[in-house]
Design a protein around this motif. Structure first.
Motif, PDB file in Angstrom:
ATOM      1  N   ALA A  33      11.791  38.911 114.151  1.00 13.75           N
ATOM      2  CA  ALA A  33      10.391  38.523 113.975  1.00 13.75           C
ATOM      3  C   ALA A  33      10.250  37.092 113.471  1.00 13.75           C
ATOM      4  N   PHE A  34      11.377  36.423 113.153  1.00 11.93           N
ATOM      5  CA  PHE A  34      11.327  35.103 112.526  1.00 11.93           C
ATOM      6  C   PHE A  34      12.155  34.088 113.292  1.00 11.93           C
ATOM      7  N   HIS A  35      11.758  32.826 113.135  1.00 10.60           N
ATOM      8  CA  HIS A  35      12.536  31.716 113.667  1.00 10.60           C
ATOM      9  C   HIS A  35      12.305  30.530 112.750  1.00 10.60           C
ATOM     10  N   VAL A  36      13.326  29.705 112.600  1.00 10.30           N
ATOM     11  CA  VAL A  36      13.259  28.532 111.727  1.00 10.30           C
ATOM     12  C   VAL A  36      13.495  27.277 112.555  1.00 10.30           C
ATOM     13  N   VAL A  37      12.662  26.266 112.307  1.00  6.75           N
ATOM     14  CA  VAL A  37      12.845  24.952 112.921  1.00  6.75           C
ATOM     15  C   VAL A  37      13.286  23.985 111.831  1.00  6.75           C
ATOM     16  N   ASP A  38      14.506  23.474 111.959  1.00  2.00           N
ATOM     17  CA  ASP A  38      15.047  22.527 110.979  1.00  2.00           C
ATOM     18  C   ASP A  38      16.229  21.815 111.624  1.00  2.00           C
ATOM     19  N   PRO A  39      16.288  20.490 111.504  1.00  4.31           N
ATOM     20  CA  PRO A  39      17.371  19.744 112.166  1.00  4.31           C
ATOM     21  C   PRO A  39      18.711  19.807 111.448  1.00  4.31           C
ATOM     22  N   SER A  40      18.750  20.321 110.232  1.00  2.00           N
ATOM     23  CA  SER A  40      19.997  20.248 109.464  1.00  2.00           C
ATOM     24  C   SER A  40      20.948  21.392 109.796  1.00  2.00           C
ATOM     25  N   ALA A  41      22.228  21.064 109.804  1.00  2.00           N
ATOM     26  CA  ALA A  41      23.265  22.078 110.037  1.00  2.00           C
ATOM     27  C   ALA A  41      23.302  23.072 108.876  1.00  2.00           C
ATOM     28  N   GLU A  42      22.976  22.608 107.677  1.00  6.65           N
ATOM     29  CA  GLU A  42      22.975  23.488 106.509  1.00  6.65           C
ATOM     30  C   GLU A  42      21.957  24.611 106.682  1.00  6.65           C
ATOM     31  N   ALA A  43      20.765  24.267 107.185  1.00  8.41           N
ATOM     32  CA  ALA A  43      19.744  25.290 107.400  1.00  8.41           C
ATOM     33  C   ALA A  43      20.207  26.311 108.420  1.00  8.41           C
ATOM     34  N   ALA A  44      20.794  25.837 109.513  1.00  6.48           N
ATOM     35  CA  ALA A  44      21.276  26.757 110.551  1.00  6.48           C
ATOM     36  C   ALA A  44      22.333  27.696 109.997  1.00  6.48           C
ATOM     37  N   SER A  45      23.214  27.166 109.152  1.00  4.93           N
ATOM     38  CA  SER A  45      24.261  27.990 108.564  1.00  4.93           C
ATOM     39  C   SER A  45      23.673  29.055 107.646  1.00  4.93           C
ATOM     40  N   LYS A  46      22.694  28.658 106.799  1.00  8.90           N
ATOM     41  CA  LYS A  46      22.082  29.625 105.889  1.00  8.90           C
ATOM     42  C   LYS A  46      21.346  30.712 106.653  1.00  8.90           C
ATOM     43  N   MET A  47      20.574  30.317 107.670  1.00  9.63           N
ATOM     44  CA  MET A  47      19.783  31.296 108.400  1.00  9.63           C
ATOM     45  C   MET A  47      20.654  32.251 109.204  1.00  9.63           C
ATOM     46  N   SER A  48      21.833  31.780 109.594  1.00  8.24           N
ATOM     47  CA  SER A  48      22.731  32.664 110.349  1.00  8.24           C
ATOM     48  C   SER A  48      23.184  33.836 109.494  1.00  8.24           C
ATOM     49  N   THR A  49      23.236  33.649 108.184  1.00  9.06           N
ATOM     50  CA  THR A  49      23.622  34.761 107.311  1.00  9.06           C
ATOM     51  C   THR A  49      22.555  35.846 107.287  1.00  9.06           C
ATOM     52  N   LEU A  50      21.317  35.477 107.624  1.00 11.08           N
ATOM     53  CA  LEU A  50      20.221  36.451 107.719  1.00 11.08           C
ATOM     54  C   LEU A  50      20.005  36.915 109.162  1.00 11.08           C
ATOM     55  N   LYS A  51      20.826  36.358 110.077  1.00  3.08           N
ATOM     56  CA  LYS A  51      20.713  36.663 111.517  1.00  3.08           C
ATOM     57  C   LYS A  51      19.369  36.200 112.092  1.00  3.08           C
ATOM     58  N   ILE A  52      18.871  35.069 111.545  1.00  2.19           N
ATOM     59  CA  ILE A  52      17.616  34.471 112.001  1.00  2.19           C
ATOM     60  C   ILE A  52      17.929  33.252 112.854  1.00  2.19           C
ATOM     61  N   GLY A  53      17.260  33.145 113.997  1.00  2.00           N
ATOM     62  CA  GLY A  53      17.454  31.994 114.866  1.00  2.00           C
ATOM     63  C   GLY A  53      16.960  30.720 114.219  1.00  2.00           C
ATOM     64  N   CYS A  54      17.674  29.626 114.456  1.00  2.00           N
ATOM     65  CA  CYS A  54      17.295  28.329 113.895  1.00  2.00           C
ATOM     66  C   CYS A  54      17.536  27.269 114.958  1.00  2.00           C
ATOM     67  N   SER A  55      16.537  26.424 115.208  1.00  2.00           N
ATOM     68  CA  SER A  55      16.658  25.367 116.208  1.00  2.00           C
ATOM     69  C   SER A  55      16.157  24.065 115.620  1.00  2.00           C
ATOM     70  N   THR A  56      16.460  22.971 116.317  1.00  2.00           N
ATOM     71  CA  THR A  56      16.051  21.654 115.821  1.00  2.00           C
ATOM     72  C   THR A  56      14.623  21.302 116.224  1.00  2.00           C
ATOM     73  N   ASP A  57      14.053  22.066 117.154  1.00  2.00           N
ATOM     74  CA  ASP A  57      12.680  21.810 117.603  1.00  2.00           C
ATOM     75  C   ASP A  57      12.011  23.145 117.918  1.00  2.00           C
ATOM     76  N   TRP A  58      10.739  23.072 118.215  1.00  2.00           N
ATOM     77  CA  TRP A  58       9.949  24.282 118.490  1.00  2.00           C
ATOM     78  C   TRP A  58      10.573  25.062 119.656  1.00  2.00           C
ATOM     79  N   PRO A  59      10.869  26.347 119.464  1.00  2.00           N
ATOM     80  CA  PRO A  59      11.522  27.131 120.520  1.00  2.00           C
ATOM     81  C   PRO A  59      10.547  27.538 121.625  1.00  2.00           C
ATOM     82  N   ASP A  60      10.981  27.392 122.863  1.00  2.00           N
ATOM     83  CA  ASP A  60      10.130  27.752 124.004  1.00  2.00           C
ATOM     84  C   ASP A  60       9.861  29.252 124.067  1.00  2.00           C
TER      85      ASP A  60
END
Length: 268
Positions: free
Chosen positions: A29-56
């Protein structure tokens, strides 16, 4: 829980999302937009998708703005076309509803301003929420659900109260840690080592806060119950009164509130 997109993947976003998932909301139900690798790593622990821009592929009904206040105008300008039908939730201090509506090019945008605090990281936060008049009851319920996942929620009557919330509960953990630091130093001055002092102080604050929350008594009554006339607590409190600690705390809150107002004016 409707599809919710977080712009910004910092600690507060991580705390809120962790609370939501811990309370049973699906990660999908969630997605995160953030350019940092740190954010992507943290969100992966919650199994939440993270991208650098708005997901299509993601059409959010709620967008949570979890970026720094100085980045807000740029973010809203760049994402204006994507925000047309979303409830916009901002956790940025000093950025007004009018600014959010202006920068997102939506003067009738449904906006929630929120001031959470850092104990949200351990699901013990308190968040003040202010809703624009055009927020539906469903919008209000959803925002309360999001922030109650990591603590308590206080609904505010007017937007200016956000600055007062910032001064009390937003900045409040800093005041508490300051007092804890001072009491721990006092413990070390009386002969305890670092570990002993930290344990004594941390458990004392935790125990006192838990007792206060569970009790029907006022803070003043609770204080009186542990203060015997002429006893040790009485002697300590007399020193605090003599040194003007209550007045100092009141001045600190006023200064923090004034600074919150200044920051808001400065970003106009």
């Amino acid at each position: 829980m409707q599809n919710t997109l977080f712009i910004g993947g910092g600690n507060m976003a991580f705390a809120i999302l962790g609370g939501l998932i811990g309370n049973g909301a699906p990660a999908s139900a969630f997605h995160v937009v953030d350019p940092s690798a740190e954010a992507a790593s943290k969100m992966s622990t919650l199994k939440i998708g993270c991208s650098t821009d708005w997901p299509d592929h993601f059409s959010p009904e709620v967008v949570v703005l979890a970026v720094k206040p100085q980045m807000m105008q740029q973010v809203l300008n760049s994402q204006a076309n994507n925000l047309k039908n979303s409830l916009i939730v901002s956790i940025a201090a000093g950025v007004s509803v009018a600014q959010i509506q202006d920068w997102s090019q939506q003067h009738q945008a449904r906006v929630v301003r929120c001031m959470p605090n850092t104990p949200a990281l351990v699901s013990q936060g308190i968040s003040g929420l202010y809703f624009t008049a055009n927020c539906s009851e469903s919008d209000r319920s959803l925002a309360r659900q999001i922030f109650s996942s990591c603590g308590e929620v206080l609904v505010l009557n007017n937007e200016d109260e956000i600055n007062a919330v910032t001064a009390i509960s937003g900045s409040g953990p800093g005041y508490v840690f300051f007092l804890m630091e001072a009491l721990a130093q006092a413990a070390k001055n009386l002969g305890f080592d670092d570990a002993q002092a930290n344990l004594l102080v941390s458990q004392t604050f935790l125990g006192a806060a838990t007792l206060a929350k569970q009790s029907d008594d006022s803070f003043a009554t609770l204080r009186e119950k542990v203060t015997s006339k002429g006893g040790t607590t009485f002697a300590g409190l007399e020193q605090l009164r003599t040194l003007g600690v209550q007045e100092a705390i009141n001045s600190a809150a006023k200064a923090a509130c004034a600074r919150a107002v200044e920051l808001q004016k400065g970003s106009n």
